[in-house]
Design a protein around this motif. Structure first.
Motif, mmCIF file in Angstrom:
data_model
loop_
_atom_site.group_PDB
_atom_site.id
_atom_site.type_symbol
_atom_site.label_atom_id
_atom_site.label_comp_id
_atom_site.label_asym_id
_atom_site.label_seq_id
_atom_site.Cartn_x
_atom_site.Cartn_y
_atom_site.Cartn_z
ATOM 1 N N LEU A 10 4.306 3.807 -7.331
ATOM 2 C CA LEU A 10 4.971 3.234 -5.834
ATOM 3 C C LEU A 10 4.441 4.087 -4.655
ATOM 4 C CD1 LEU A 10 8.458 2.656 -7.189
ATOM 5 C CD2 LEU A 10 7.032 0.898 -6.217
ATOM 6 N N ASP A 11 4.244 5.267 -4.932
ATOM 7 C CA ASP A 11 3.606 6.360 -3.751
ATOM 8 C C ASP A 11 2.336 5.996 -3.181
ATOM 9 O OD1 ASP A 11 4.320 8.231 -1.686
ATOM 10 O OD2 ASP A 11 2.751 9.504 -3.152
ATOM 11 N N ALA A 12 1.489 5.699 -4.235
ATOM 12 C CA ALA A 12 0.133 5.441 -4.096
ATOM 13 C C ALA A 12 -0.195 4.036 -3.315
ATOM 14 C CB ALA A 12 -0.735 5.723 -5.313
ATOM 15 N N ALA A 13 0.558 3.115 -4.071
ATOM 16 C CA ALA A 13 0.491 1.961 -3.315
ATOM 17 C C ALA A 13 1.085 1.617 -1.988
ATOM 18 C CB ALA A 13 1.332 0.893 -4.465
ATOM 19 N N SER A 14 2.186 2.517 -1.909
ATOM 20 C CA SER A 14 3.020 2.320 -0.528
ATOM 21 C C SER A 14 2.063 2.925 0.502
ATOM 22 C CB SER A 14 4.250 2.995 -0.448
ATOM 23 O OG SER A 14 5.030 2.296 -1.153
ATOM 24 N N ASN A 15 1.280 4.064 0.110
ATOM 25 C CA ASN A 15 0.487 4.903 0.941
ATOM 26 C C ASN A 15 -0.774 3.572 1.375
ATOM 27 O OD1 ASN A 15 1.692 7.216 1.343
ATOM 28 N ND2 ASN A 15 0.530 8.123 -0.272
ATOM 29 N N THR A 16 -1.257 2.999 0.298
ATOM 30 C CA THR A 16 -2.396 2.121 0.564
ATOM 31 C C THR A 16 -1.886 0.826 1.270
ATOM 32 O OG1 THR A 16 -3.169 2.835 -1.617
ATOM 33 C CG2 THR A 16 -3.975 0.674 -0.583
ATOM 34 N N TYR A 17 -0.889 0.385 1.178
ATOM 35 C CA TYR A 17 -0.222 -0.878 1.804
ATOM 36 C C TYR A 17 -0.016 -0.545 3.445
ATOM 37 C CZ TYR A 17 2.449 -4.923 3.361
ATOM 38 O OH TYR A 17 2.820 -5.919 3.528
ATOM 39 N N ALA A 18 0.466 0.670 3.662
ATOM 40 C CA ALA A 18 0.463 1.314 5.179
ATOM 41 C C ALA A 18 -0.616 0.910 5.681
ATOM 42 C CB ALA A 18 1.215 2.515 5.103
ATOM 43 N N ASN A 19 -1.791 1.532 5.192
ATOM 44 C CA ASN A 19 -3.056 1.445 5.646
ATOM 45 C C ASN A 19 -3.646 0.289 5.934
ATOM 46 O OD1 ASN A 19 -5.406 2.818 6.659
ATOM 47 N ND2 ASN A 19 -6.309 2.380 4.707
ATOM 48 N N LYS A 20 -3.607 -0.476 4.874
ATOM 49 C CA LYS A 20 -4.095 -1.790 4.655
ATOM 50 C C LYS A 20 -3.055 -2.934 3.854
ATOM 51 C CE LYS A 20 -8.330 -4.611 3.446
ATOM 52 N NZ LYS A 20 -9.567 -4.406 2.634
ATOM 53 N N ALA A 21 -2.583 -3.606 4.718
ATOM 54 C CA ALA A 21 -1.358 -4.665 4.224
ATOM 55 C C ALA A 21 -2.048 -5.759 3.542
ATOM 56 C CB ALA A 21 -0.674 -5.195 5.556
ATOM 57 N N ASP A 22 -2.470 -5.376 2.209
ATOM 58 C CA ASP A 22 -2.900 -6.364 1.282
ATOM 59 C C ASP A 22 -1.493 -7.120 0.648
ATOM 60 O OD1 ASP A 22 -3.886 -7.786 -0.970
ATOM 61 O OD2 ASP A 22 -5.547 -6.374 -0.919
ATOM 62 N N ALA A 23 -1.527 -8.422 0.830
ATOM 63 C CA ALA A 23 -0.272 -9.149 0.401
ATOM 64 C C ALA A 23 -0.088 -9.108 -1.241
ATOM 65 C CB ALA A 23 -0.547 -10.614 0.919
ATOM 66 N N ARG A 24 -1.417 -9.209 -1.805
ATOM 67 C CA ARG A 24 -1.333 -9.088 -3.201
ATOM 68 C C ARG A 24 -0.678 -7.663 -3.672
ATOM 69 N NH1 ARG A 24 -7.530 -9.394 -4.115
ATOM 70 N NH2 ARG A 24 -7.321 -8.136 -2.638
ATOM 71 N N LEU A 25 -0.992 -6.573 -2.904
ATOM 72 C CA LEU A 25 -0.424 -5.212 -3.180
ATOM 73 C C LEU A 25 0.824 -5.323 -3.056
ATOM 74 C CD1 LEU A 25 -0.864 -2.506 -4.332
ATOM 75 C CD2 LEU A 25 -1.576 -1.931 -2.109
ATOM 76 N N LYS A 26 1.363 -5.961 -2.023
ATOM 77 C CA LYS A 26 2.836 -6.069 -1.622
ATOM 78 C C LYS A 26 3.642 -6.615 -2.684
ATOM 79 C CE LYS A 26 6.248 -5.518 1.401
ATOM 80 N NZ LYS A 26 7.602 -6.404 1.057
ATOM 81 N N ILE A 27 3.105 -7.779 -3.378
ATOM 82 C CA ILE A 27 3.837 -8.370 -4.350
ATOM 83 C C ILE A 27 4.057 -7.409 -5.722
ATOM 84 C CG2 ILE A 27 3.308 -10.287 -6.279
ATOM 85 C CD1 ILE A 27 2.018 -11.886 -4.341
ATOM 86 N N GLN A 28 3.124 -6.742 -5.887
ATOM 87 C CA GLN A 28 3.322 -5.790 -6.906
ATOM 88 C C GLN A 28 4.212 -4.596 -6.671
ATOM 89 O OE1 GLN A 28 -1.102 -4.316 -7.517
ATOM 90 N NE2 GLN A 28 -0.598 -4.897 -9.693
ATOM 91 N N LEU A 29 3.933 -4.223 -5.379
ATOM 92 C CA LEU A 29 5.081 -3.203 -4.960
ATOM 93 C C LEU A 29 6.614 -3.672 -5.051
ATOM 94 C CD1 LEU A 29 3.332 -1.556 -1.580
ATOM 95 C CD2 LEU A 29 4.416 -0.358 -3.618
ATOM 96 N N ASP A 30 6.725 -5.151 -4.702
ATOM 97 C CA ASP A 30 8.045 -5.505 -4.484
ATOM 98 C C ASP A 30 8.683 -5.637 -6.081
ATOM 99 O OD1 ASP A 30 8.099 -5.670 -1.741
ATOM 100 O OD2 ASP A 30 7.632 -7.570 -1.703
#
Length: 519
Positions: A10-30
């Motif tokens: 969650l930490d790595a993915a949140s950092n990555t999403y903050a830098n590049k808001a990839d919608a596919r990653l947001k689905i995984q995060l949620d």
């Protein structure tokens, strides 16, 4: 300890999403965050042990990373149930551990003289900052006092008295560094100088006596004795978790006082040990990453398979920022940086950086304020560069002798900044572990020989220091190689003059080749 992985993801993915808001990653995060929250017990427990095994091994450690993950996710999503779940964890920890009757001793709830458990100090400081709930701050104070219990790690008192991490607690690098990150964060909240003093002593000791040229700081997961830096496969060099946590500590210290010596260490580890630990072809990670031998990449789940991507996901945080209120360039990486000049006139400026400076030594930056404005821009002059020349609209600027160049002027839309840096070769001494040997550093990168690029017995290679002059050798890279940097270097082998091909340590061994860094 398997419970740590959902939090580190969650930490790595949140950092990555903050830098590049990839919608596919947001689905995984949620989905991951929601499923994690759904497993929380009514008392706040969010670990992986059966009821009869609570708080006896890696339980607090797992809750530490659960907190890290939930708070990182909350920071990019604003999803309130994530913060509420983190508060329930914090409440449970405060209720379970302490000095009151019926409470457990946190030192007894973790390995490595309690350092695994007490490292929960790091996210507990963040939980206090998010909520303002004083009981979380009180819990942090309890952790600090627990260090000095008869069974405690004595981190603060030992570092204050002898300043030697090798002789502090059991010298376990990952857990100790994680505690030091938490202590630094607590200092930021309290301003208590007695907290910062031992951290700075530890930093000085590591940099002077226990730091590999690649930015690694451990062998067999521990700090070693003075200047002993064995770098082979058998030496279990540079645990990936240690590299990431060392970066975190240096970043916290840099943000605290803006001293570039801390950012220099972030850069050293990022360009070398951290990125060397991930195979650019497969994404698999090496738990230990030797400078000599073969990197053992694997995709089986380990702490390092989680930590290394977490460290890489932090890199965008190091590129730009504010120094003394001025927009600043710290690492020179391509991308877009947008910020406000100040809160008074609401002037916003966007910088677009284009660069491949490791290849051509040039950085191009386009400045675009929303209105014509006068302000300063700060540029870090890297410790490794020989010449640092800066131009604005092709007009050369004064750069001085400081390690920060400040350019103050009226900026217009589409103004162009050009930076030209030299990347000299630095000869590094082998020290105690590799006497009569040298390694080579080009700019921020350590250079390495890979036997899969050139089938030569590396033990026979002799480098003549007076003859060190490298040239581009891109056409020497094998088909499918990920990376574009390679360099030809004159050497002798069995007394005969010839040349070898060197690549950055971060790229080396990606095809399973045996590597050599000390010659």
């Amino acid at each position: 300890w398997i419970g740590e992985h959902v939090g580190t993801f969650l930490d790595a993915a949140s950092n990555t999403y903050a830098n590049k808001a990839d919608a596919r990653l947001k689905i995984q995060l949620d989905r991951t965050a929601q499923q994690l929250i759904a497993t929380q017990l009514s008392d706040g427990y969010l670990g992986t042990y059966t009821m009869d095994r609570h708080w006896k091994s890696w339980d607090v450690w797992n809750h530490k990373y659960t907190l890290v993950g939930l708070l990182s996710y909350y920071s990019v999503s604003g999803y309130k149930p994530a913060l509420e779940a983190a508060e329930r964890v914090g409440d449970l920890l405060c209720k379970t551990f302490g000095n009151a009757k019926g409470q457990l001793d946190i030192i007894e709830a973790g390995t490595h003289m309690g350092m695994a458990a007490t490292s929960v100090l790091d996210p507990m400081t963040d939980l206090y900052r998010y909520t303002g709930n004083k009981k979380y701050l009180d819990f942090c104070s309890y952790i600090i006092s627990s260090y000095e219990q008869p069974n405690g790690s004595k981190i603060i008192s030992t570092l204050n008295s002898i300043g030697d991490v090798h002789k502090t607690a059991n010298a376990k690098a990952y857990e100790m560094l994680s505690n030091l990150v938490g202590i630094t964060k607590l200092y930021k909240i309290t301003g208590d100088e007695q907290l910062l003093k031992p951290v700075l002593k530890a930093w000085q000791d590591i940099v002077e006596k226990r730091l590999y040229i690649s930015g690694a700081t451990s062998s067999f997961e521990h700090f070693k004795d003075d200047h002993l830096l064995p770098a082979g496969e058998k030496d279990n060099v540079g645990e990936g978790c240690v590299s990431t946590t060392w970066i975190q500590l240096n970043y916290q210290l840099f943000c605290l006082n803006g001293k570039l010596q801390f950012l220099d260490e972030v850069e050293r580890t990022v360009y070398n040990q951290l990125t060397a630990a991930e195979n650019p072809q497969t994404g698999c990670v090496s738990y230990f990453t030797p400078l000599m031998g073969v990197k053992s990449y694997g995709c089986n789940i380990t702490c390092c398979l989680s930590s290394v991507p977490r460290g890489i996901s932090m890199i965008p945080q190091f590129v730009n920022g504010k120094m003394d209120g001025n927009p600043s360039f710290l690492f020179y990486q391509p991308g877009v940086y947008t910020t406000r000049i100040n809160n008074k006139d609401k002037t916003q400026v966007s910088f677009t950086t284009t660069t491949d400076f490791l290849k051509d030594s040039i950085v191009e930056i386009e400045v675009n304020p929303n209105v014509k404005s006068k302000f300063s821009i700060a540029f870090r002059k890297p410790y490794w560069t020989g010449d640092f020349n800066l131009f604005v609209n092709n007009v050369k600027q004064e750069t001085g002798i400081s390690n920060v160049v400040l350019v103050n002027r009226v900026w217009n839309a589409h103004d162009k900044i050009t930076i030209k840096m030299s990347l000299p070769i630095k000869v590094l001494d082998g020290g105690v572990s590799y006497p009569n040997a040298i390694a080579l550093q080009r700019g921020p990168q350590i250079l390495t020989f890979d036997q899969n690029i050139q089938s030569i017995d590396a033990q026979k290679i002799v480098i003549v220091p007076a003859n060190i002059k490298i040239s581009d050798a891109q056409n020497k890279l094998p088909k499918g190689w990920v990376g574009t940097q390679s360099y030809q270097l004159p050497v002798t082998i069995d007394g005969q003059a010839t040349s070898i091909v060197l690549v950055p340590f971060a790229d080396a061994s990606q095809t399973g080749g045996k590597i050599e860094t000390w010659f």
